[in-house]
Design a protein around this motif. Sequence first.
Motif, mmCIF file in Angstrom:
data_model
loop_
_atom_site.group_PDB
_atom_site.id
_atom_site.type_symbol
_atom_site.label_atom_id
_atom_site.label_comp_id
_atom_site.label_asym_id
_atom_site.label_seq_id
_atom_site.Cartn_x
_atom_site.Cartn_y
_atom_site.Cartn_z
ATOM 1 N N PRO A 141 20.064 26.869 5.961
ATOM 2 C CA PRO A 141 20.690 27.190 7.251
ATOM 3 C C PRO A 141 20.971 25.927 8.056
ATOM 4 N N GLY A 142 22.127 25.916 8.679
ATOM 5 C CA GLY A 142 22.510 24.775 9.476
ATOM 6 C C GLY A 142 23.451 23.818 8.762
ATOM 7 N N GLY A 168 33.904 24.484 17.885
ATOM 8 C CA GLY A 168 34.116 23.043 17.891
ATOM 9 C C GLY A 168 33.266 22.272 16.908
ATOM 10 N N ARG A 169 32.521 23.015 16.092
ATOM 11 C CA ARG A 169 31.626 22.316 15.171
ATOM 12 C C ARG A 169 31.801 22.812 13.733
ATOM 13 N N GLY A 170 32.785 23.669 13.556
ATOM 14 C CA GLY A 170 33.063 24.156 12.211
ATOM 15 C C GLY A 170 32.127 25.257 11.781
ATOM 16 N N LEU A 171 32.058 25.463 10.469
ATOM 17 C CA LEU A 171 31.257 26.544 9.916
ATOM 18 C C LEU A 171 29.923 26.014 9.433
#
Lengths: 221, 221
Positions: free
Chosen positions: A22-23, A60-63
């Motif tokens: 995750p992350g 703003g940070r994508g997937l």
Amino acid sequence: MRASDTAYAALRDDILQWRFPPGTAFAEVEQANRLSISRTPIREAFARLTAEGLLVALPGRGLVVSELSRSTIVELFELRIVIESEAARLVALRRDRDVFEQLRAEFADAAALLDNGDDLGEYYALVARLDAAMDEATNSRFLLGAIRQLRPHLVRARRLARDNHARLVAAAGEHLTIVEAIVDGDDQLAADATAVHLRKSLKNILDSVDGATTTTAMNNS
Amino acid sequence: MRASDTAYAALRDDILQWRFPPGTAFAEVEQANRLSISRTPIREAFARLTAEGLLVALPGRGLVVSELSRSTIVELFELRIVIESEAARLVALRRDRDVFEQLRAEFADAAALLDNGDDLGEYYALVARLDAAMDEATNSRFLLGAIRQLRPHLVRARRLARDNHARLVAAAGEHLTIVEAIVDGDDQLAADATAVHLRKSLKNILDSVDGATTTTAMNNS
DNA sequence: GACCGCAATTCTGTATACAGAATGAGGGGA
DNA sequence: TCCCCTCATTCTGTATACAGAATTGCGGTC
């Protein structure tokens, strides 16, 4: 097979097997290069994974790969318990008796499979056959769809649990109760036994999670 | 707004409003021309609609608008009843009392809105506010996700129902019972009252469907 | 007259080019 | 030294070209 299917299957497996915890951030170009295909099928795979909830779009940070916190697991089971209990109830009313009679016999002997050294493959295959038979007998597209939606998250959650021998034996007994209720056509017992089984499964997972002092996988947000 | 969002919203609305009845075939180029965008965002919109179940892929025949047969409606409610009952139960335990106290007062006066000539807009807006408040208070992502998954299909199903004045008055009373239970924190009553309301709603829809001798919309497969 | 096969058209699936937006770093000023 | 502004890099979103597969219609043959 289509390239988008290949990409979807590969990325999904990478996430479910915790190769991407995750992350982890996903970028189209990066994955397109890694899998040696163009961005178009990658985009489709991303869309499917996002719809499943395995990826989430951070503005703003994508997937990124979705978190699987303690509270997420609790919420997962809040839904799972009600729909699988209802599914079991419907299956008890709609099942092909012969199919579940056969499964009942196999679960009655499941203890032997669990003593089969460290190879639990046969036991897990038996559970998978039960799941498939129940999917078939449910005969309710939306109920089945909701269950299917939960499965990938459950696969991830299960990897957080420590399944000891005692728990597996208990679980096999719970399964046997469910299958017997289905064979008997006892819909209320099937539903209640399913709820019991799932609550115990949840407790087992949460005990494992809470017992883990620190893992990179957990994020108790 | 992105072109793919525009396309998705437009196509979704076309389907929900029965401008494209079940069975209508969708081709990428055709819709791309109609909406004056390229095939790429159309593909993304198709993928989302397929994931929602509003489109289904017929092998070798492309994408068509999914059927909404009598049995589909029954299956829809088989899931809806269990998850919305559970959601109501959780809301009764987790709600912000003030929010639902306000809604209770509004539903107590709902009869006036229903006598407001043919303009039922205010009443439907009130129901929408209740839904939104319950979504908010449920606080269970997967449960909420499952409910959201059903909504587009329910919108289509509702267009098959003949809502007469008597049914609307009864439904308002059922809503009031649910909201009162939530205000009181009576989780069991909230769940049971929700099940009652939804079973009656289903019955109303099925009566309309069965009463319709023939409509192009129905397909009793 | 019916059935089988071939060809043309059309559709999906994939690759890629291009434009606009956003982010992060670096430099300059306060 | 810290903050802000600007520029470059990178990423997403969209358009479009191309290839392969499938369907449909037409023609020929049995």
